[in-house]
Scaffold this motif. Structure first.
Motif, PDB file in Angstrom:
ATOM      1  N   LEU A 209      21.459 -64.081  12.843  1.00  0.00           N
ATOM      2  CA  LEU A 209      20.312 -65.608  12.099  1.00  0.00           C
ATOM      3  C   LEU A 209      19.340 -63.939  11.605  1.00  0.00           C
ATOM      4  O   LEU A 209      18.387 -64.435  10.735  1.00  0.00           O
ATOM      5  CB  LEU A 209      20.293 -66.398  13.385  1.00  0.00           C
ATOM      6  CG  LEU A 209      20.708 -67.239  13.605  1.00  0.00           C
ATOM      7  CD1 LEU A 209      20.927 -68.441  14.774  1.00  0.00           C
ATOM      8  CD2 LEU A 209      21.373 -68.043  11.851  1.00  0.00           C
ATOM      9  N   ILE A 210      18.625 -63.124  12.783  1.00  0.00           N
ATOM     10  CA  ILE A 210      17.529 -62.960  12.400  1.00  0.00           C
ATOM     11  C   ILE A 210      17.811 -61.964  10.787  1.00  0.00           C
ATOM     12  O   ILE A 210      16.680 -61.738  10.303  1.00  0.00           O
ATOM     13  CB  ILE A 210      17.276 -62.159  13.196  1.00  0.00           C
ATOM     14  CG1 ILE A 210      16.462 -62.891  14.421  1.00  0.00           C
ATOM     15  CG2 ILE A 210      15.947 -60.637  12.965  1.00  0.00           C
ATOM     16  CD1 ILE A 210      15.281 -63.383  14.189  1.00  0.00           C
ATOM     17  N   VAL A 211      18.504 -61.108  10.876  1.00  0.00           N
ATOM     18  CA  VAL A 211      19.105 -59.916  10.252  1.00  0.00           C
ATOM     19  C   VAL A 211      19.496 -61.181   8.650  1.00  0.00           C
ATOM     20  O   VAL A 211      19.469 -60.661   7.474  1.00  0.00           O
ATOM     21  CB  VAL A 211      20.546 -59.579   9.924  1.00  0.00           C
ATOM     22  CG1 VAL A 211      21.152 -58.837   8.356  1.00  0.00           C
ATOM     23  CG2 VAL A 211      20.806 -58.253  10.767  1.00  0.00           C
ATOM     24  N   HIS A 212      19.895 -62.105   8.222  1.00  0.00           N
ATOM     25  CA  HIS A 212      20.046 -63.418   7.357  1.00  0.00           C
ATOM     26  C   HIS A 212      19.091 -63.368   7.050  1.00  0.00           C
ATOM     27  O   HIS A 212      17.849 -63.696   5.506  1.00  0.00           O
ATOM     28  CB  HIS A 212      20.626 -64.252   7.672  1.00  0.00           C
ATOM     29  CG  HIS A 212      20.624 -65.304   6.873  1.00  0.00           C
ATOM     30  ND1 HIS A 212      19.905 -66.523   6.876  1.00  0.00           N
ATOM     31  CD2 HIS A 212      21.607 -65.744   5.834  1.00  0.00           C
ATOM     32  CE1 HIS A 212      19.909 -67.362   5.759  1.00  0.00           C
ATOM     33  NE2 HIS A 212      20.954 -66.677   4.879  1.00  0.00           N
ATOM     34  N   LEU A 214      15.522 -62.213   6.996  1.00  0.00           N
ATOM     35  CA  LEU A 214      15.192 -60.577   6.811  1.00  0.00           C
ATOM     36  C   LEU A 214      15.652 -60.325   5.233  1.00  0.00           C
ATOM     37  O   LEU A 214      14.879 -59.879   3.999  1.00  0.00           O
ATOM     38  CB  LEU A 214      15.167 -59.441   7.470  1.00  0.00           C
ATOM     39  CG  LEU A 214      15.362 -58.293   7.071  1.00  0.00           C
ATOM     40  CD1 LEU A 214      13.395 -57.987   7.217  1.00  0.00           C
ATOM     41  CD2 LEU A 214      15.930 -57.063   8.976  1.00  0.00           C
ATOM     42  N   PHE A 215      17.665 -60.130   4.913  1.00  0.00           N
ATOM     43  CA  PHE A 215      17.567 -60.044   3.707  1.00  0.00           C
ATOM     44  C   PHE A 215      16.823 -61.517   2.794  1.00  0.00           C
ATOM     45  O   PHE A 215      16.677 -61.256   1.719  1.00  0.00           O
ATOM     46  CB  PHE A 215      19.302 -60.675   3.769  1.00  0.00           C
ATOM     47  CG  PHE A 215      20.365 -60.569   2.302  1.00  0.00           C
ATOM     48  CD1 PHE A 215      20.267 -59.540   1.838  1.00  0.00           C
ATOM     49  CD2 PHE A 215      19.946 -61.862   1.950  1.00  0.00           C
ATOM     50  CE1 PHE A 215      20.910 -59.395   0.739  1.00  0.00           C
ATOM     51  CE2 PHE A 215      21.048 -62.225   0.258  1.00  0.00           C
ATOM     52  CZ  PHE A 215      21.341 -60.450  -0.011  1.00  0.00           C
ATOM     53  N   PHE A 216      16.674 -62.651   3.501  1.00  0.00           N
ATOM     54  CA  PHE A 216      16.403 -63.810   2.824  1.00  0.00           C
ATOM     55  C   PHE A 216      14.898 -63.477   1.443  1.00  0.00           C
ATOM     56  O   PHE A 216      14.301 -63.494   0.531  1.00  0.00           O
ATOM     57  CB  PHE A 216      15.303 -64.746   3.493  1.00  0.00           C
ATOM     58  CG  PHE A 216      15.096 -66.329   2.394  1.00  0.00           C
ATOM     59  CD1 PHE A 216      16.081 -67.131   1.440  1.00  0.00           C
ATOM     60  CD2 PHE A 216      13.654 -66.321   2.847  1.00  0.00           C
ATOM     61  CE1 PHE A 216      15.162 -67.944   1.260  1.00  0.00           C
ATOM     62  CE2 PHE A 216      13.357 -67.163   2.630  1.00  0.00           C
ATOM     63  CZ  PHE A 216      13.971 -68.246   1.097  1.00  0.00           C
ATOM     64  N   HIS A 217      14.046 -62.656   2.890  1.00  0.00           N
ATOM     65  CA  HIS A 217      12.864 -62.283   2.447  1.00  0.00           C
ATOM     66  C   HIS A 217      12.811 -61.103   1.716  1.00  0.00           C
ATOM     67  O   HIS A 217      12.060 -61.047   0.769  1.00  0.00           O
ATOM     68  CB  HIS A 217      11.689 -62.051   3.402  1.00  0.00           C
ATOM     69  CG  HIS A 217      11.615 -63.108   4.392  1.00  0.00           C
ATOM     70  ND1 HIS A 217       9.864 -63.919   4.041  1.00  0.00           N
ATOM     71  CD2 HIS A 217      11.373 -63.766   4.857  1.00  0.00           C
ATOM     72  CE1 HIS A 217       9.786 -64.372   4.942  1.00  0.00           C
ATOM     73  NE2 HIS A 217      10.745 -65.054   5.327  1.00  0.00           N
ATOM     74  N   TYR A 218      13.606 -60.790   1.651  1.00  0.00           N
ATOM     75  CA  TYR A 218      13.821 -59.375   0.314  1.00  0.00           C
ATOM     76  C   TYR A 218      14.486 -59.553  -0.395  1.00  0.00           C
ATOM     77  O   TYR A 218      13.575 -59.498  -1.625  1.00  0.00           O
ATOM     78  CB  TYR A 218      15.428 -58.490   1.722  1.00  0.00           C
ATOM     79  CG  TYR A 218      15.773 -57.323  -0.135  1.00  0.00           C
ATOM     80  CD1 TYR A 218      15.002 -56.061   0.096  1.00  0.00           C
ATOM     81  CD2 TYR A 218      16.967 -57.464  -0.427  1.00  0.00           C
ATOM     82  CE1 TYR A 218      15.390 -55.399  -1.388  1.00  0.00           C
ATOM     83  CE2 TYR A 218      17.411 -56.769  -1.399  1.00  0.00           C
ATOM     84  CZ  TYR A 218      16.341 -56.038  -1.865  1.00  0.00           C
ATOM     85  OH  TYR A 218      17.678 -54.485  -2.873  1.00  0.00           O
TER      86      TYR A 218
END
Length: 278
Positions: A209-212, A214-218
């Motif tokens: 969930l955290i990696v997702h 982070l990818f969303f903000h990228y």
């Protein structure tokens, strides 16, 4: 502002992580692994505290609060609060700051991105980089210790293989970088490995969930937009699709013609087919 339920839950999860991960990974380079875990955990805790305490409001709003301005406890739920760059609730000029009045914090946020329920604060121009640093830190923290727990579980199964058929024994093996010492192991080896497996699964889900996130903000940074603008755009798109689907259902659109029903002076006219223009 007071504490939110999500904020209290996030602090509770953070408090549980320290003893739980320490319990699952202490056989690795004991006691240095526990010291390293404590340092990284404190680093994340300090970031959370800094973001929570730091006020993301514009300087003009903070100045009005210091001068004694008290906004209403409950801002209006509908209607425009900021008109021509002036916030009617904060009684301050926020023109050109990309500000939005957050109804949860009851104050404007400079370069508003979103309101984080887990931190119970708005994320904007003054703390957005800190927020991204926190997300990256949590992702790296979880990924590292997930790999460490997996290594301990694998070595634990290898230790069990040496004790078959007496699976409940906890023989000492102090050689190498991992140690299963009977004096340090609080549970039978099988039970301890089971706890590690459950912890591994929970942390893996949390890390995903955290990696997702982070990818969303990228992705939105590549698009040059914000979380709030992205959500508003998606809602508008969904609303247009729903409106179009509703209109097609009411008017009876099909592949070749459109059927409408008109009522005049209380008399229903017969529906007339109309050819669609190609």
């Amino acid at each position: 502002r007071g504490f939110s339920k999500a904020q209290v839950f996030s602090w509770l999860v953070l408090a549980i992580m320290l003893p739980l991960i320490s319990f699952c990974t202490y056989p690795i380079f004991y006691p240095y692994s526990m010291a390293g875990h404590l340092i990284t955990w404190l680093f994340i805790l300090i970031q959370v505290a800094v973001i929570t305490i730091r006020d993301p409001a514009p300087d003009s709003v903070r100045k009005r609060r210091k001068e004694g301005h008290k906004p209403p406890l409950k801002p209006p739920r509908k209607g425009h609060i900021i008109v021509q760059g002036f916030c009617q609730i904060c009684d301050a000029n926020v023109l050109g700051l990309g500000a939005k009045h957050c109804k949860r914090c009851n104050k404007c946020c400079e370069f508003f991105d979103h309101h984080c329920v887990w931190l119970n604060t708005c994320i904007g121009g003054k703390n957005y980089r800190l927020f991204l640093c926190l997300v990256i830190s949590v992702a790296c923290y979880l990924t590292f210790w997930i790999v460490a727990i997996l290594a301990v579980v694998v070595c634990g199964f290898m230790q069990l293989a040496d004790t078959v058929p007496a699976l409940q024994t906890t023989k000492s093996d102090d050689s190498g970088w991992i140690s299963f010492h009977s004096r340090l192991l609080p549970l039978p080896l099988v039970g301890w490995i089971l706890v590690d497996v459950v912890c591994f699964i929970l942390l893996a889900i949390f890390d995903a969930l955290i990696v997702h996130l982070l990818f969303f903000h990228y992705k939105i940074n590549r698009q040059g937009t914000t979380t709030y603008a992205f959500i508003q755009k998606q809602r508008k798109k969904t609303g247009l699709l729903f409106q179009r689907a509703t209109t097609d259902t009411v008017t009876g659109n099909s592949a070749g013609h459109t059927t409408t029903t008109t009522t005049t002076a209380g008399i229903d006219l017969q529906p007339q087919p109309q050819q669609l223009q190609q």
